[in-house]
Design a protein around this motif. Structure first.
Motif, PDB file in Angstrom:
ATOM      1  N   VAL A  19       0.830  -1.212   0.000  1.00  0.00           N
ATOM      2  CA  VAL A  19       0.000   0.000   0.000  1.00  0.00           C
ATOM      3  C   VAL A  19       0.859   1.255   0.000  1.00  0.00           C
ATOM      4  N   SER A  20       1.807   1.314   0.932  1.00  0.00           N
ATOM      5  CA  SER A  20       2.540   2.558   1.156  1.00  0.00           C
ATOM      6  C   SER A  20       3.593   2.870   0.106  1.00  0.00           C
ATOM      7  N   VAL A  24      -0.035   3.597  -3.322  1.00  0.00           N
ATOM      8  CA  VAL A  24      -0.282   5.032  -3.147  1.00  0.00           C
ATOM      9  C   VAL A  24       0.578   5.875  -4.099  1.00  0.00           C
ATOM     10  N   PRO A  25       1.877   5.612  -4.231  1.00  0.00           N
ATOM     11  CA  PRO A  25       2.643   6.389  -5.219  1.00  0.00           C
ATOM     12  C   PRO A  25       2.114   6.215  -6.648  1.00  0.00           C
ATOM     13  N   GLY A  38      -5.767  11.782  -3.474  1.00  0.00           N
ATOM     14  CA  GLY A  38      -5.690  11.908  -2.025  1.00  0.00           C
ATOM     15  C   GLY A  38      -6.757  11.139  -1.262  1.00  0.00           C
ATOM     16  N   PRO A  39      -8.040  11.317  -1.600  1.00  0.00           N
ATOM     17  CA  PRO A  39      -9.077  10.576  -0.870  1.00  0.00           C
ATOM     18  C   PRO A  39      -8.973   9.061  -1.036  1.00  0.00           C
ATOM     19  N   VAL A  40      -8.555   8.612  -2.212  1.00  0.00           N
ATOM     20  CA  VAL A  40      -8.389   7.171  -2.421  1.00  0.00           C
ATOM     21  C   VAL A  40      -7.224   6.666  -1.571  1.00  0.00           C
ATOM     22  N   ALA A  41      -6.134   7.422  -1.547  1.00  0.00           N
ATOM     23  CA  ALA A  41      -4.982   7.047  -0.728  1.00  0.00           C
ATOM     24  C   ALA A  41      -5.365   7.020   0.749  1.00  0.00           C
ATOM     25  N   ALA A  42      -6.175   7.976   1.184  1.00  0.00           N
ATOM     26  CA  ALA A  42      -6.613   8.019   2.577  1.00  0.00           C
ATOM     27  C   ALA A  42      -7.421   6.772   2.931  1.00  0.00           C
ATOM     28  N   GLN A  43      -8.268   6.312   2.009  1.00  0.00           N
ATOM     29  CA  GLN A  43      -9.034   5.087   2.252  1.00  0.00           C
ATOM     30  C   GLN A  43      -8.121   3.872   2.334  1.00  0.00           C
ATOM     31  N   GLU A 110      -4.112   6.980  12.161  1.00  0.00           N
ATOM     32  CA  GLU A 110      -5.513   6.968  11.734  1.00  0.00           C
ATOM     33  C   GLU A 110      -6.358   8.023  12.440  1.00  0.00           C
ATOM     34  N   PHE A 111      -6.194   8.150  13.753  1.00  0.00           N
ATOM     35  CA  PHE A 111      -7.090   9.016  14.515  1.00  0.00           C
ATOM     36  C   PHE A 111      -6.485  10.362  14.886  1.00  0.00           C
ATOM     37  N   GLY A 112      -5.236  10.565  14.559  1.00  0.00           N
ATOM     38  CA  GLY A 112      -4.603  11.845  14.841  1.00  0.00           C
ATOM     39  C   GLY A 112      -4.157  12.534  13.575  1.00  0.00           C
ATOM     40  N   VAL A 113      -3.210  11.949  12.922  1.00  0.00           N
ATOM     41  CA  VAL A 113      -2.573  12.600  11.774  1.00  0.00           C
ATOM     42  C   VAL A 113      -3.484  12.637  10.555  1.00  0.00           C
ATOM     43  N   ALA A 114      -4.198  11.557  10.275  1.00  0.00           N
ATOM     44  CA  ALA A 114      -5.073  11.535   9.088  1.00  0.00           C
ATOM     45  C   ALA A 114      -6.116  12.645   9.159  1.00  0.00           C
TER      46      ALA A 114
END
Length: 158
Positions: A19-20, A24-25, A38-43, A110-114
């Motif tokens: 993934v990473s 994503v790249p 961006g939104p696809v990468a976030a998912q 997931e719950f902070g940086v994203a």
């Protein structure tokens, strides 16, 4: 039990790798627009987080079971043979530490940086900083997963 733990660690490390460092790249290179990619990468990163948490829980259960077995063997063994079981218990505990650290990093991501990345993108905040921090967290998770895989695949002493 050992093979299952190695398989799970390989899934965790390989999932982060795929993934990473590949998916994503490729999204950003092929879709052309960060607003679309961006939104696809976030998912994908969110899915990676939850998969890592599930795999991490499974690994912790397996490692706890292995540690308990080594503890019982050490208690029943003679003084000569108890040393290898004590080493096995310590290795399991150290490996559990890497699993827990990787899981903690995934939760922070997931719950902070994203959430900060989404907010920064919408409000014009410091997107570069939060994106960089997220990248560091992913790299640290990848290193934790690799350490777990490395430690689990180590040959047991004869």
């Amino acid at each position: 039990m050992q093979r299952l733990a190695i398989f799970m660690a390989a899934l965790w490390w390989g999932g982060i790798t795929g993934v990473s460092f590949m998916a994503v790249p490729t999204l950003f290179a092929k879709l052309g627009s960060p607003a679309v990619a961006g939104p696809v990468a976030a998912q994908l990163f969110s899915f990676q987080c939850y998969a890592g948490l599930v795999i991490g829980i499974g690994l912790l259960m397996l490692l706890r079971q292995e540690r308990a077995l080594a503890h019982f063997r050490a208690a029943d063994a003679t003084a000569e043979n108890a040393g290898s079981d004590v080493d096995r218990m310590q290795r399991s505990l150290g490996t559990m530490g890497f699993v827990l650290l990787g899981m903690l990093l995934a939760l922070v991501q997931e719950f902070g940086v994203a959430q900060k990345i989404v907010t920064a993108r919408a409000s014009g905040g410091d997107l570069r900083f939060w994106h960089g921090l997220g990248s560091v967290l992913v790299l640290a998770q990848w290193l934790c997963g690799g350490a777990v895989l490395w430690r689990l695949s180590r040959r047991a002493p004869a």
